[in-house]
Enzyme design. Structure first.
Site, mmCIF file in Angstrom:
data_model
loop_
_atom_site.group_PDB
_atom_site.id
_atom_site.type_symbol
_atom_site.label_atom_id
_atom_site.label_comp_id
_atom_site.label_asym_id
_atom_site.label_seq_id
_atom_site.Cartn_x
_atom_site.Cartn_y
_atom_site.Cartn_z
ATOM 1 N N THR A 1 2.686 -0.618 8.991
ATOM 2 C CA THR A 1 3.446 -0.878 10.221
ATOM 3 C C THR A 1 2.531 -0.924 11.431
ATOM 4 O O THR A 1 2.770 -1.692 12.377
ATOM 5 C CB THR A 1 4.523 0.206 10.396
ATOM 6 O OG1 THR A 1 5.308 0.299 9.202
ATOM 7 C CG2 THR A 1 5.428 -0.110 11.561
ATOM 8 N N GLY B 1 0.820 -1.204 0.000
ATOM 9 C CA GLY B 1 0.000 0.000 0.000
ATOM 10 C C GLY B 1 0.849 1.247 0.000
ATOM 11 O O GLY B 1 2.061 1.197 0.252
ATOM 12 N N PRO B 2 0.248 2.384 -0.298
ATOM 13 C CA PRO B 2 0.997 3.648 -0.308
ATOM 14 C C PRO B 2 1.448 4.027 1.095
ATOM 15 O O PRO B 2 0.970 3.469 2.091
ATOM 16 C CB PRO B 2 -0.019 4.649 -0.880
ATOM 17 C CG PRO B 2 -1.357 4.039 -0.615
ATOM 18 C CD PRO B 2 -1.166 2.558 -0.671
ATOM 19 N N HIS C 1 -7.408 36.342 -10.215
ATOM 20 C CA HIS C 1 -6.900 35.011 -10.565
ATOM 21 C C HIS C 1 -7.694 33.921 -9.838
ATOM 22 O O HIS C 1 -8.177 32.958 -10.467
ATOM 23 C CB HIS C 1 -5.409 34.927 -10.196
ATOM 24 C CG HIS C 1 -4.770 33.630 -10.564
ATOM 25 N ND1 HIS C 1 -3.992 33.478 -11.697
ATOM 26 C CD2 HIS C 1 -4.789 32.408 -9.963
ATOM 27 C CE1 HIS C 1 -3.561 32.229 -11.772
ATOM 28 N NE2 HIS C 1 -4.035 31.560 -10.719
ATOM 29 N N GLU C 2 -7.847 34.059 -8.530
ATOM 30 C CA GLU C 2 -8.572 33.040 -7.766
ATOM 31 C C GLU C 2 -10.069 33.059 -8.088
ATOM 32 O O GLU C 2 -10.720 32.004 -8.078
ATOM 33 C CB GLU C 2 -8.351 33.253 -6.270
ATOM 34 C CG GLU C 2 -6.895 33.160 -5.831
ATOM 35 C CD GLU C 2 -6.275 31.825 -6.186
ATOM 36 O OE1 GLU C 2 -7.019 30.816 -6.271
ATOM 37 O OE2 GLU C 2 -5.047 31.773 -6.395
ATOM 38 N N ASP D 1 -0.306 26.125 -12.472
ATOM 39 C CA ASP D 1 -1.531 25.698 -13.156
ATOM 40 C C ASP D 1 -1.218 25.144 -14.538
ATOM 41 O O ASP D 1 -1.760 24.102 -14.944
ATOM 42 C CB ASP D 1 -2.501 26.872 -13.267
ATOM 43 C CG ASP D 1 -2.907 27.416 -11.907
ATOM 44 O OD1 ASP D 1 -2.937 26.628 -10.953
ATOM 45 O OD2 ASP D 1 -3.181 28.630 -11.807
ATOM 46 N N THR E 1 -0.672 4.447 5.130
ATOM 47 C CA THR E 1 -1.966 3.767 5.195
ATOM 48 C C THR E 1 -2.089 2.826 6.390
ATOM 49 O O THR E 1 -3.173 2.293 6.629
ATOM 50 C CB THR E 1 -2.209 2.976 3.903
ATOM 51 O OG1 THR E 1 -1.087 2.122 3.653
ATOM 52 C CG2 THR E 1 -2.386 3.918 2.725
ATOM 53 N N GLY E 2 -1.003 2.588 7.131
ATOM 54 C CA GLY E 2 -1.095 1.796 8.352
ATOM 55 C C GLY E 2 -0.517 0.407 8.260
ATOM 56 O O GLY E 2 -0.945 -0.472 9.010
ATOM 57 N N HIS F 1 -10.523 30.910 -11.201
ATOM 58 C CA HIS F 1 -10.551 29.473 -10.890
ATOM 59 C C HIS F 1 -11.904 29.060 -10.319
ATOM 60 O O HIS F 1 -12.498 28.054 -10.734
ATOM 61 C CB HIS F 1 -9.452 29.146 -9.868
ATOM 62 C CG HIS F 1 -8.081 29.069 -10.452
ATOM 63 N ND1 HIS F 1 -7.771 28.270 -11.527
ATOM 64 C CD2 HIS F 1 -6.921 29.689 -10.095
ATOM 65 C CE1 HIS F 1 -6.485 28.393 -11.821
ATOM 66 N NE2 HIS F 1 -5.950 29.265 -10.959
#
Length: 783
Positions: free
Chosen positions: A332, A325-326, A547-548, A623, A329-330, A551
Site C-alpha cells: 500500500t 507479498g506478505p 531450562h533457559e 518447544d 512489506t509496503g 537452550h
C-alpha cells in the site's frame, strides 16, 4: 496521570490558596471600607490603555489562575468564531405549531373550569331569567360570550334557590330567618344583596342571527350588549393556514422520499477516492528496501506521462500491475507513492467495497469506477486487497452465480474485454495470490506481478534510516547492528520498532533515543512486554534458569544453530523466560543438518529439567510443539527422511472460498501414515539424545550459568559469551582488574590537582573505600 482541573473550584475566589495551602486573607483597611475592585481586562492589541501596575499584578497572579484565564479567553474566542448553525424552515414551523398547541392547551386548562359552554336555549333562558350580565356577540364566528349566574339545580325555581341560599348564609351567621311565604319570589331581607344566586362565571354559546338576538336583548335592557366584527387577517389565517401546513408536510415527505431514492440509486456508484490536487506526501524516495518494485512502478508512471517514448518503439502499456507479498512489506505504501508521484488522476478503492448485500451492486460499482477513470484518462486505479473480489471461480461453497463472480466477471471485462481501454492502468495489491482467479492473472489483464518481499540487511538499513530521519538518535545507536538483529522483520515491523523506541525514550524523560531503548523495544516486539508484577518462587525461578541455560548451551555447542545473544529469566508476555538466538545473516535456504540442530535446541530445555531438576514441567510445551511441527515437515513436505525417501505426502484441498489451506487430503495408505509417525518420533528421539549428551557432559558449566542467571536475571553481550564459552572466572578476573585500574586512576587524580592550590589539598582518604570495592564485579541492570 494528571487529572482535569475543576473549573468550578478555580472560578471560586474562596478556593484560591497561597503557597502555604491556606486561603489568603486580604489586609483590613483602616479607613472607609471599600468594595474590592475587579481587575478589568484590556486587549493591548486593540489599542486599549494600559494601566500602571498591570504587569505587576499579572506577575503576582498564581500560575494556575493565569493558565485558566488564558484557556477561558481561548475558549471564548473559539466560541465567537464558531460558524452560525442554520435551522431549517420546516423545523421552525414544527416547533411553532407544537408551542402553539401546548400554549392553547395550557390556556384551556387554566380557564376551562371558569367557562361554561351553553346551548342556545340555555342562553335564551338565562337572559329571560335575568342571570346574564353582559353579551359580546362575534359576528364572524356566530358566538356569544360574557358573564352570567348559573341556576342552582335542574328543575328548581328561582325562589327556592334564592331562599336556600339565604338560609345557608344565615346558618353560617348564627341566625335562622323564617320566611312568611316561602313560595314567594320577593323575600325581604336587610343583610343580603339581591344577586346571591351563585358564583359569577364565564359562558360561551352559539347564536345564529343577529336580528333575533337584538329582539331578545331589547326586552332586557339591563343586559350589556356588544358586537365584534371579524378581522380579515384572522379569516385569511384560518382559511389558509391548514392548506399551508398540509403543503409543507407534503413537501417534507417528498424530500425525504427523494433522499431515500437517491441513496438507493447510489448503491451502484463506486466509492473510490479520486486523488488529483491534494496528493499524498509519500514519494518513491520514502520507499526503502524495495528497489525493484519502485523501478517497475516508475516505468508505469513514466508511460502515462510520456506515452510517445514507448509508442514509437511499438510498446504497449501494461494493463494491470499486481503487487504480491506478505503483510507489512509496503504494498500500500508503494501505491501511495505512485499517487504522490504521478501527474495523472489516481483512484483508490478497497476490494471489500465492491461487495454489498444487494445483487448486482458489485458489478455496477466496477462499471462506474472504470467510467470515472475513462473520463479522467490517462489515469490509475488502485484496488487494495483484491482477493476480496478476485477469488477463483468455481462451484466451491457459493455456487456458480455467486455475487462475487458477477463482480469478478465485470472486472475481467473492463480490464480486457470487447472495448479497448488503453489509457487506464489498474494496480492491485494482495497477500493471497494463490486464491486469485487464473483469468485475472493472465497477460492482458495483470501483465506484471511485482513481488514485494521482506527486506534484506541492506534494505533494513535503508528502512531504519527513513524512520530515524525525524527522530533524535543517540551516538551509540548502530543502525547496521539493528538491521542484523532484526532478521525476518518487515518494513512495518521496523517502523513499529523505531516508534516504540521513541515512546520508551519519552517515558524515561530522555532527549535522544539510545541503544538501550532500541534493544528494549526489540525484545518487546519479539517476546512481549516485561511482566514486572509477576512474582515467582525460588523453585520456579531455579527451574526456569536451568531450562533457559539448556537452550542456550545446546545452541552454542551445535555448529548450525543460530548464535545466542541473550538469556533472561524475566517473564515477558506469556513466557517465563527466553533465550534470544538471532542469525548473523539472512537465510534463504535451510539445510537438513541445520533443521536437526534446531530440533536439538528445542529439546535442550526439557533435557535440562530432566537432568538438573529431577522432574519435567509444562514449560517445554511450546518447544515440543514447534519441534514436532518441524520434524513432520521434514518428513512430509521436505523429503528429508531416509526411511521414506524423496517424496511428499498429503495434498492441500481446493476449497477456494476457504482460502485453499483449510486442510490437507491424505493421499497415502494407513501403513504409510504409521511409518510417517514412526519417522517423526525417531527424529524427536535423536534430537533428545543429542541435547542429553551435550548437557550431561557439561554439568558444572550448567550450574554456573543457572547461578549467574538467578543472581542477575539477565545476561547478554560479553557476559553471555563468557558463560557459553565456560570462561566466567576469567571474565570476572578481567573485570576486577579493570575496576582496580580505574580506581587507581581515580585515586591519583586528586593528588595531581591539589599541587597548584594549597588550600584545596586534602588527603586521599575519600577514594580509599574504592579499593576494597574494586574486586566486586559490576552488577548487571535489573529488568
Amino acid at each position: 496521570m494528571s487529572e482535569t482541573p475543576n473549573t468550578n473550584e478555580q472560578n471560586n475566589p474562596n478556593n484560591q490558596q497561597d503557597g502555604t495551602g491556606q486561603n489568603p486573607m486580604p489586609p483590613m483597611p483602616t479607613g472607609k471600607p471599600q468594595m474590592p475592585e475587579r481587575p478589568e481586562r484590556h486587549n493591548q492589541a486593540d489599542g486599549a490603555p494600559k494601566r500602571p501596575g498591570d504587569d505587576d499584578r499579572k506577575s503576582e497572579r498564581p500560575t494556575w489562575l493565569s493558565e485558566f484565564s488564558d484557556k477561558e479567553e481561548d475558549f471564548a474566542s473559539r466560541l465567537n468564531t464558531r460558524p452560525p448553525q442554520r435551522a431549517s424552515i420546516i423545523t421552525i414551523i414544527i416547533i411553532f405549531l407544537v408551542a402553539f398547541f401546548i400554549g392553547s392547551q395550557m390556556m384551556n386548562m387554566v380557564h376551562g373550569e371558569e367557562t361554561d359552554d351553553l346551548t342556545t336555549s340555555e342562553f335564551v333562558q338565562a337572559v329571560e331569567q335575568g342571570r346574564v350580565e353582559n353579551v359580546v356577540y362575534n359576528a364572524g364566528e356566530y358566538t356569544v360570550t360574557g358573564k352570567y349566574y348559573p341556576a342552582a339545580t335542574a328543575g328548581s325555581t328561582i325562589a327556592e334557590s334564592y331562599n336556600s341560599a339565604i338560609e345557608s348564609v344565615d346558618v353560617k351567621l348564627g341566625t335562622i330567618l323564617e320566611p312568611s311565604n316561602p313560595s314567594s319570589v320577593g323575600i325581604e331581607t336587610t343583610s343580603l344583596e339581591e344577586k346571591t344566586l351563585g358564583t359569577e362565571r364565564n359562558y360561551t354559546a352559539t347564536y345564529v342571527g343577529q336580528d333575533s338576538l337584538m329582539e331578545l336583548l331589547s326586552a332586557h335592557p339591563e343586559v350589556e350588549y356588544q358586537v365584534t366584527l371579524p378581522s380579515n387577517v384572522t379569516e385569511i389565517l384560518i382559511s389558509v393556514l391548514p392548506m399551508l401546513l398540509f403543503a409543507g408536510l407534503l413537501i417534507y415527505f417528498f424530500s425525504q422520499m427523494s433522499k431515500a431514492n437517491n441513496s438507493q440509486m447510489s448503491f451502484g456508484k463506486a466509492k473510490a477516492k479520486k486523488t488529483t490536487e491534494e496528493r499524498p506526501d509519500v514519494r518513491f524516495s520514502d520507499v526503502a528496501g524495495e528497489d525493484e518494485a519502485v523501478e517497475e512502478l516508475q516505468e508505469i508512471k513514466d508511460f502515462l506521462v510520456n506515452p510517445g517514448k514507448y509508442q514509437k518503439l511499438g510498446a504497449k502499456i501494461p494493463r494491470g500491475c499486481l503487487l504480491v507479498g506478505p503483510p507489512g512489506t509496503g504494498k500500500t505504501l508503494l501505491a501511495r507513492a505512485v499517487a504522490g508521484e504521478a501527474n495523472v488522476p489516481f483512484f483508490s478503492i478497497s476490494g471489500s467495497e465492491f461487495v454489498e448485500m444487494f445483487v448486482g451492486v458489485g458489478a455496477s460499482r466496477v462499471r462506474n469506477l472504470f467510467e470515472q477513470a475513462k473520463e479522467a484518462a490517462p489515469s490509475i486505479i488502485f484496488i487494495d486487497e483484491i482477493d476480496a473480489v478476485g477469488r477463483q471461480r468455481g462451484t466451491g461453497l457459493g455456487g456458480g452465480h455467486d455475487e462475487r463472480e458477477q463482480t469478478l466477471n465485470q472486472l475481467l471485462v473492463e480490464m480486457d474485454g470487447f472495448e479497448k481501454n488503453d489509457a487506464v492502468v489498474l494496480i492491485a495489491a494482495t497477500n493471497r495470490v494463490d486464491v486469485l482467479d487464473p483469468a485475472l492473472l493472465r497477460p492482458g489483464r495483470f501483465d506484471r506481478q511485482i513481488v514485494v518481499d521482506g527486506p534484506d540487511v541492506k534494505g533494513r538499513v535503508k528502512i531504519l534510516e527513513v524512520h530515524a530521519k525525524n527522530k533524535p538518535i543517540g551516538e551509540d545507536v548502530d543502525l547496521e547492528r539493528i538491521a542484523k538483529l532484526t532478521s525476518g522483520m518487515t518494513g512495518a515491523d521496523l517502523m513499529n520498532l523505531m516508534n516504540e523506541a521513541a515512546l520508551l525514550t519519552a517515558r524515561r524523560n530522555k532527549d535522544k533515543i539510545g541503544m538501550d531503548e532500541v534493544n528494549e523495544s526489540m525484545e518487546r516486539l519479539m517476546a512481549g512486554p516485561e511482566r514486572k508484577t509477576r512474582v515467582l518462587n525460588e523453585k520456579t525461578r531455579r527451574t526456569i534458569a536451568y531450562h533457559e541455560s539448556g537452550h542456550a548451551l545446546v545452541g552454542h555447542m551445535l555448529e548450525n544453530a543460530d548464535p545466542v545473544h541473550k538469556i533472561t529469566i524475566v517473564p515477558r508476555g506469556m513466557a517465563l523466560g527466553y533465550t534470544m538466538s538471532i542469525p548473523d545473516e539472512d537465510k534463504f535456504l535451510v539445510s537438513r543438518s541445520a533443521m536437526l540442530d534446531e530440533l536439538a535446541v528445542f529439546m535442550g530445555g526439557r533435557v535440562a529439567e530432566e537432568i538438573f531438576c529431577g522432574d519435567i514441567t509444562t514449560g517445554a510445551s511450546n518447544d515440543l510443539e514447534r519441534a514436532t511441527k518441524t520434524a513432520r515437515k521434514m518428513v512430509v513436505s521436505y523429503g528429508m527422511s531416509e526411511a521414506l525417501g524423496q517424496q511428499t505426502f498429503g495434498q492441500p484441498n481446493h476449497e477456494v472460498f476457504l482460502g485453499r489451506d483449510y486442510g490437507n487430503t491424505q493421499d497415502y495408505s494407513p501403513e504409510t501414515a504409521q511409518r510417517i509417525d514412526e519417522e517423526v518420533a525417531r527424529l524427536m528421539k535423536e534430537a533428545h539424545d543429542t541435547a542429553y549428551e551435550i548437557l550431561s557432559a557439561r554439568q558444572e558449566q550448567m550450574h554456573t550459568m543457572a547461578k549467574v542467571l538467578l543472581e542477575r536475571e539477565t545476561v547478554d553481550g560479553e557476559e553471555c559469551q563468557a558463560l557459553l564459552n565456560n570462561t566466567w572466572d576469567e571474565f570476572l578476573a578481567k573485570k576486577q582488574a579493570e575496576a582496580a585500574a580505574k580506581a587507581a586512576d581515580q585515586a591519583e587524580q586528586p593528588q595531581v590537582e591539589a599541587e597548584p592550590v594549597a588550600q584545596v589539598a586534602t588527603p586521599a582518604a575519600p577514594v580509599a573505600p574504592a579499593v576494597p570495592e574494586a574486586p566486586q564485579p559490576p552488577a548487571a541492570p535489573q529488568q
